[in-house]
Design a protein around this motif. Structure first.
Motif, PDB file in Angstrom:
ATOM      1  N   LYS A   1       4.493  -1.329   8.105  1.00 21.85           N
ATOM      2  CA  LYS A   1       4.749  -0.854   6.749  1.00 21.85           C
ATOM      3  C   LYS A   1       3.579  -1.056   5.796  1.00 21.85           C
ATOM      4  N   SER A   2       2.571  -1.813   6.212  1.00 26.44           N
ATOM      5  CA  SER A   2       1.438  -2.068   5.328  1.00 26.44           C
ATOM      6  C   SER A   2       0.181  -2.254   6.143  1.00 26.44           C
TER       7      SER A   2
ATOM      8  N   ARG B   1       8.952   8.144   3.111  1.00 20.95           N
ATOM      9  CA  ARG B   1       8.536   7.043   3.960  1.00 20.95           C
ATOM     10  C   ARG B   1       7.963   5.913   3.112  1.00 20.95           C
ATOM     11  N   GLY B   2       7.824   4.748   3.749  1.00 18.52           N
ATOM     12  CA  GLY B   2       7.192   3.608   3.092  1.00 18.52           C
ATOM     13  C   GLY B   2       8.160   2.739   2.323  1.00 18.52           C
TER      14      GLY B   2
ATOM     15  N   THR C   1       7.766  -1.379   0.363  1.00 17.11           N
ATOM     16  CA  THR C   1       7.368  -2.373   1.362  1.00 17.11           C
ATOM     17  C   THR C   1       5.861  -2.549   1.442  1.00 17.11           C
ATOM     18  N   LYS C   2       5.081  -1.489   1.198  1.00 18.04           N
ATOM     19  CA  LYS C   2       3.635  -1.634   1.268  1.00 18.04           C
ATOM     20  C   LYS C   2       3.146  -2.662   0.266  1.00 18.04           C
TER      21      LYS C   2
END
Length: 542
Positions: A44-45, A263-264, A282-283
């Motif tokens: 996610k990151s 997304r993300g 989440t990023k």
């Protein structure tokens, strides 16, 4: 006639073996659970992924033995000698089991077929849906392939973790490692043989259980195919037989009717408000966690700068030792890789030979090398000395490093070859591809995710064997095992001197080198493998 003393002795060895193995399994369980969430976070990151993989490579490469004195002192002084030493030993065993499991889970999460991810997003899967229905099941074969190496690696470190000294102070906990170390120091090889026999029985039972779990994992969660069909356009088409494929094919039909979600983000349900959702970026979250981790490292150096400053003049010696040891690591890794490729392919294509050989290798690799290596050293010393002369100690160090790590790449490659879908084998047969052509064009490219994971663990875990072998005073009957140069040798000498500041600075410099290696090698190859070389995706060809 068996005397009561002998029975008590055997029971003591049995309890000690069970205590050591219990520590092993506790560490493995904790590694698996935490690894799932860390692997998901890395997806996610990119910032978190870069930091996570770099830290993972660093901690896997830098043998915790090198900074264990610092950890030991911290646990003992903050908690107390009894519980503190036990927690310190558990920490060492955890670090011996966790890195390759985490790397395998990370690799599995990174190589989940894109079709599955797209279907999950179209079906509006929540975080827990994705984890329980896609990511965790897909990672089970990787976990299975890494369980035995982790179990073996923890046992490898038992003889140096359950009894440990820093300077003149010695610490120990109850376990088979402590007993083996005491018997070796006393020269009581008869009782040592009895202790190793008891440990062997315990190890065999655990290896049997791990093998059954691995078989179940591959049959339950691995990809396999039932037929090769030729599509109208003349291309090869594979039919799925696993439950995941059946579920996915049904879901794909529904997915076309569902709009693609952004997304993300992780979607979480609010309590008390059915159907209402909120989004957490989440990023940003994982990036902040990565920055926080780096900040803690910088702060640690700031508050301990006085001790670090006195170690700076030793930087040149540290780099020289790293150069020597990286040469040893290269030799060991290349030999292990060659054996894994040719040996793994041979075993998979010869089932009758495969079962007994794998059973032997599993048992052999799970048995702690430091427990029996002194006996092996004593038995082979005359022959090896006549063959290698002044390089005798170097040979034994390389041998111990190889024994301590070859199974990482071997099991990964072997399992990867076993997971090649059946239609791919049939395709190679129909095209009459030769052995080398198969390796070059299909097997090696398709195994790249397994090779990256296995080689990474092999390279990083070789340091454990070097840490023990480069400085082993009185290994057997007054003989010393020691090399002239090596960072692990320097760590051992500084440990004996109680020079904690040199150990800390040496580990930090070592860590910087490993971070560079992880960024330039592991992560880039993992990304490449994800984009082009996932052989399981061949089942989606149409």
């Amino acid at each position: 006639m068996v005397t009561p003393d002998v029975v008590d002795q055997v029971l003591t060895y049995l309890l000690a073996s069970l205590a050591s193995v219990a520590r092993d399994w506790a560490a493995i369980f904790l590694s698996v659970v935490t690894g799932w969430f860390l692997a998901y976070a890395s997806l996610k990151s990119k910032v978190f992924e870069n930091v996570y993989v770099s830290v993972l490579e660093t901690l896997e490469s830098v043998p915790v033995i090198s900074f264990f004195p610092v950890v030991l002192v911290a646990f003992v002084y903050s908690i107390g000698a009894g519980l503190g030493v036990e927690l310190a030993v558990l920490f060492l065993i955890f670090t011996a089991t966790t890195w390759n499991i985490w790397m395998g889970q990370y690799q599995a999460f990174k190589t989940v077929p894109r079709d599955m991810i797209e279907v999950a997003e179209n079906l509006r899967f929540t975080f827990w849906d994705k984890m329980l229905k896609i990511y965790i099941p897909y990672s089970i074969p990787r976990i299975a392939s890494n369980t035995l190496p982790s179990f073996a690696n923890a046992l490898f470190y038992i003889t140096v973790s359950e009894v440990f000294s820093v300077g003149s102070a010695q610490f120990s906990v109850f376990g088979i490692g402590t007993i083996a170390a005491d018997l070796t120091a006393q020269g009581d090889y008869v009782d040592l043989g009895v202790a190793l026999a008891v440990l062997a029985a315990v190890v065999l039972s655990n290896v049997f259980a791990i093998t059954k779990f691995a078989d179940y994992a591959v049959s339950r969660y691995g990809f396999e195919t039932e037929a090769v069909k030729v599509a109208r356009r003349g291309r090869v088409r594979f039919g799925l037989t696993v439950r995941a494929g059946a579920t996915l094919s049904k879901a794909a039909k529904v997915a076309r009717l569902v709009p693609l979600r952004g997304r993300g983000y992780v979607i979480l349900e609010e309590e008390g408000e059915e159907g209402r959702k909120f989004e957490i970026p989440t990023k940003v979250t994982y990036s902040l966690l990565a920055v926080l981790f780096v900040g803690l490292i910088i702060y640690g150096f700031y508050v301990n700068w006085g001790a670090v400053e006195t170690a700076l003049p030793y930087t040149g010696q540290i780099l020289l030792g790293l150069a020597y040891d990286y040469l040893r690591v290269t030799v060991i890794s290349l030999v292990a890789f060659a054996i894994a490729i040719f040996g793994g392919y041979f075993l998979v294509t010869h089932p009758r030979v495969e079962k007994p050989v794998i059973a032997f290798l599993q048992t052999f690799s799970a048995f702690p090398a430091p427990a029996y290596f002194p006996i092996l050293f004593l038995a082979t010393l005359p022959l090896v000395k006549s063959a290698f002369g002044p390089l005798t100690n170097e040979f034994y160090v390389l041998l111990l490093g190889f024994i301590s790590t070859f199974y990482y790449i071997f099991y990964e490659v072997w399992l990867g070859i076993k997971n090649i879908p059946k239609p791919v084998w049939e395709l190679m047969d129909n095209l009459n591809l030769g052995f080398l052509t198969r390796l070059r064009r299909i097997v090696l490219p398709g195994l790249l995710p397994y090779i990256v994971t296995g080689m990474s663990s092999t390279v990083n875990s070789t340091w454990g064997g070097l840490a023990i072998g480069e400085y082993w005073p009185s290994i057997a009957q007054g003989h010393d095992l020691q090399v002239s140069h090596g960072i692990m040798l320097y760590f051992a000498l500084w440990d004996a001197q109680g020079a904690v500041n040199l150990l800390a600075w040496g580990s930090f410099v070592f860590g910087i080198i490993v971070v560079i290696y992880s960024v330039l090698f592991t992560r880039k190859l993992m990304d490449l493998a994800r984009k082009k070389y996932i052989i399981e995706e061949s089942v989606y060809l149409i």
